[in-house]
Design an enzyme around this catalytic site. Structure first.
Site, PDB file in Angstrom:
ATOM      1  N   HIS A  99       0.930  -1.431   0.016  1.00  0.00           N
ATOM      2  CA  HIS A  99      -0.208  -0.051   0.046  1.00  0.00           C
ATOM      3  C   HIS A  99       0.841   1.342  -0.020  1.00  0.00           C
ATOM      4  CE1 HIS A  99      -3.147   2.805   1.634  1.00  0.00           C
ATOM      5  NE2 HIS A  99      -3.782   1.941   0.849  1.00  0.00           N
ATOM      6  N   CYS A 100       1.874   1.271   0.559  1.00  0.00           N
ATOM      7  CA  CYS A 100       2.977   2.410   0.693  1.00  0.00           C
ATOM      8  C   CYS A 100       3.327   2.802  -0.646  1.00  0.00           C
ATOM      9  CB  CYS A 100       4.236   2.249   1.612  1.00  0.00           C
ATOM     10  SG  CYS A 100       3.678   1.303   3.274  1.00  0.00           S
ATOM     11  N   VAL A 101       3.417   2.033  -1.596  1.00  0.00           N
ATOM     12  CA  VAL A 101       4.133   2.190  -3.051  1.00  0.00           C
ATOM     13  C   VAL A 101       3.128   2.428  -4.038  1.00  0.00           C
ATOM     14  CG1 VAL A 101       6.258   1.178  -2.130  1.00  0.00           C
ATOM     15  CG2 VAL A 101       4.578  -0.035  -3.185  1.00  0.00           C
TER      16      VAL A 101
END
Length: 387
Positions: A378-380
Site C-alpha cells: 500500500h505504501c508504494v
C-alpha cells in the site's frame, strides 16, 4: 511508507531501515532545514485549501483508471539494498498490471532499468522526477464528485517531517495531477496519504502521532488539523488513534494497522497475545477505539481482526521489518498483499482477505526487501479512481 515493525531479538538485518534513516539518507541538519523551508514555500504558493464541495475521496475498492507508482534509484537512501527493493517494486507493478494499468514515475537515468525489470505491461514515464518509491505519501489524493468529475489534493509532503531528502517528491502530487489533466489544490495541512484512511462515505481515521506532530504541523491543534482533513477528503468525521511517536520515520501511519473495508466496517491487524511492544499496544488501542466508534452516519463500526504473523517465524531476521498484511492494496479485481514466511499466518490472512473481498483474486507477494526498508504494498501505490 510505514515502519510499523514489532520488536524481536536483535541480531539480523544490518543496513538501511527506517529507524536508522538519517545516516542512510545522508540528510544533514542544514539540508533538513532547507528542505523544510522549501516545502513551506511550495505549500504557501499552492492554491490554498481544497474546497470540499461535492468532491470526496472514494474508498479504495472503487473502479480505478490506473495505479501510480515510483521507481527508487538512490543509493544514498537505500545503499546495498537498492537492487532488491527495485526488484520488489517491479514485482508489485507487474502484478497490479495484470488487473489495471500501472504508471511508474522514474528518473531518466534509471528508466531503462525500470522498463527492463517491469516489462512491457507497465508504463514507465520520465516526466515526473522522484526521490524515492513511496507514492502513497508523495502522490496526489484523487477525489470524485459522482458526476464524472475528478480532481486531486496534495498533502504538502515534507519528507515525513524533513527526515529524508524530498525536493522532487514534494512536487510529485501536483505533477501527477498535471499529467492527468485535473484540477489540483493543496490541503491546509502537511501529511501523507498513508497517514489517512477513508471509507468513502464521510469517515476518516488517522493517528495523532503522525499528523499532530510539530515536524509536520507545528502549532496546529487537533481541531484545526481535523478541519483541514475533512475539507481535503470531503469527509465529516475523523476517528483518531494516539499512535506511536518518534519510533519510525512516519510516526506510525495508520495504513499498516487499520483499514476501512466499507462504510461502517473496518479491519485491524492484531499482534500476538505475547507481543507487548509499543506497536502491539497501539494496534490493540486502535481496535478498541474502532470497536467503540460510530461512522459519519452514526452506525456502529463493525471491526474485523486480521492476525499478524509471528515475528519469530517470518523469513526476515531484521528487527525493523514491516510484516503488515493490512498494508494490502485493492485494485480492479484483485487484492495485492504481502506474505512473510509464517505459513500459518500467511494462509489465514489470504483466507480472510478472500472472504472480505468476494469476487477479487488475492495475490500474496514476497516483498521482503521492501519490508526490510519498513514499507509495504500500500505504501508504494496510489490509485486513480474512475470519475
Amino acid at each position: 511508507m510505514n515502519d510499523h515493525a514489532m520488536n524481536r531479538p536483535a541480531g539480523g538485518g544490518a543496513g538501511m531501515n527506517r529507524r536508522r534513516f538519517l545516516t542512510a539518507a545522508g540528510l544533514t541538519a542544514a539540508a533538513a532545514a532547507l528542505a523544510a523551508t522549501e516545502g513551506r514555500g511550495r505549500a504557501a504558493a499552492a492554491a490554498g485549501p481544497a474546497a470540499a464541495g461535492a468532491f470526496s475521496v472514494p474508498i479504495e475498492d472503487v473502479r480505478h483508471t490506473r495505479t501510480w507508482m515510483a521507481w527508487p534509484d538512490s543509493s544514498s537512501i537505500w545503499g546495498g539494498k537498492l537492487g532488491g527493493v527495485q526488484s520488489d517494486i517491479a514485482l508489485i507493478a507487474r502484478t497490479i498490471a495484470k488487473y489495471e494499468p500501472v504508471y511508474l514515475c522514474a528518473n531518466s537515468a534509471s528508466a531503462a532499468k525500470a522498463r527492463s525489470l517491469c516489462g512491457p505491461t507497465v508504463t514507465v514515464i520520465t516526466t515526473i522526477p522522484v526521490d524515492d518509491c513511496w507514492m502513497r505519501d508523495s502522490g496526489p489524493v484523487f477525489r470524485t464528485d459522482g458526476a464524472g468529475g475528478l480532481d486531486a489534493v496534495g498533502l504538502n509532503f515534507n519528507g515525513w517531517g524533513s527526515k529524508q531528502t524530498h525536493a522532487r517528491d514534494a512536487l510529485v502530487a501536483q505533477r501527477v495531477a498535471a499529467h492527468v489533466g485535473v484540477p489540483y489544490t493543496s490541503a491546509a495541512l502537511v501529511g501523507e496519504g498513508g497517514a489517512v484512511e477513508q471509507d468513502g462515505a464521510g469517515t476518516l481515521m488517522a493517528t495523532r502521532s503522525s499528523l499532530l506532530n510539530n515536524n509536520r504541523n507545528p502549532g496546529k491543534s487537533q481541531a484545526q488539523i481535523e478541519a483541514a482533513l475533512r475539507t481535503a477528503y470531503g469527509a465529516s468525521k475523523v476517528i483518531w488513534f494516539d499512535g506511536v511517536y518518534g519510533q519510525d520515520i512516519t510516526d506510525d501511519h495508520v495504513d499498516a494497522t487499520s483499514r476501512f473495508l466499507a462504510p461502517g466496517k473496518a479491519l485491524v491487524q492484531m499482534p500476538l497475545a505475547t507481543d507487548n511492544d509499543a506497536y502491539a499496544k497501539d494496534a490493540r488501542q486502535q481496535y478498541q477505539v474502532l470497536s467503540a466508534a460510530t461512522s459519519a452516519t452514526g452506525a456502529p463500526m463493525v471491526v474485523e481482526k486480521l492476525q499478524g504473523p509471528d515475528y519469530y517465524k517470518i523469513r526476515s531476521t531484521n528487527p525493523d521489518f514491516l510484516a503488515s498484511f493490512a498494508n494490502y492494496y485493492v485494485c480492479n479485481g484483485a487484492v495485492i498483499s504481502g506474505q512473510f514466511g509464517d505459513t500459518r499466518a500467511d494462509t489465514a490472512a489470504k483466507a480472510l482477505l478472500t472472504r472480505l473481498f468476494p469476487g477479487r483474486t488475492v495475490e500474496q507477494l514476497n516483498i521482503d526487501r521492501l519490508g526490510t526498508g519498513g514499507g509495504g504494498i500500500h505504501c508504494v501505490t496510489q490509485q486513480q479512481p474512475v470519475p
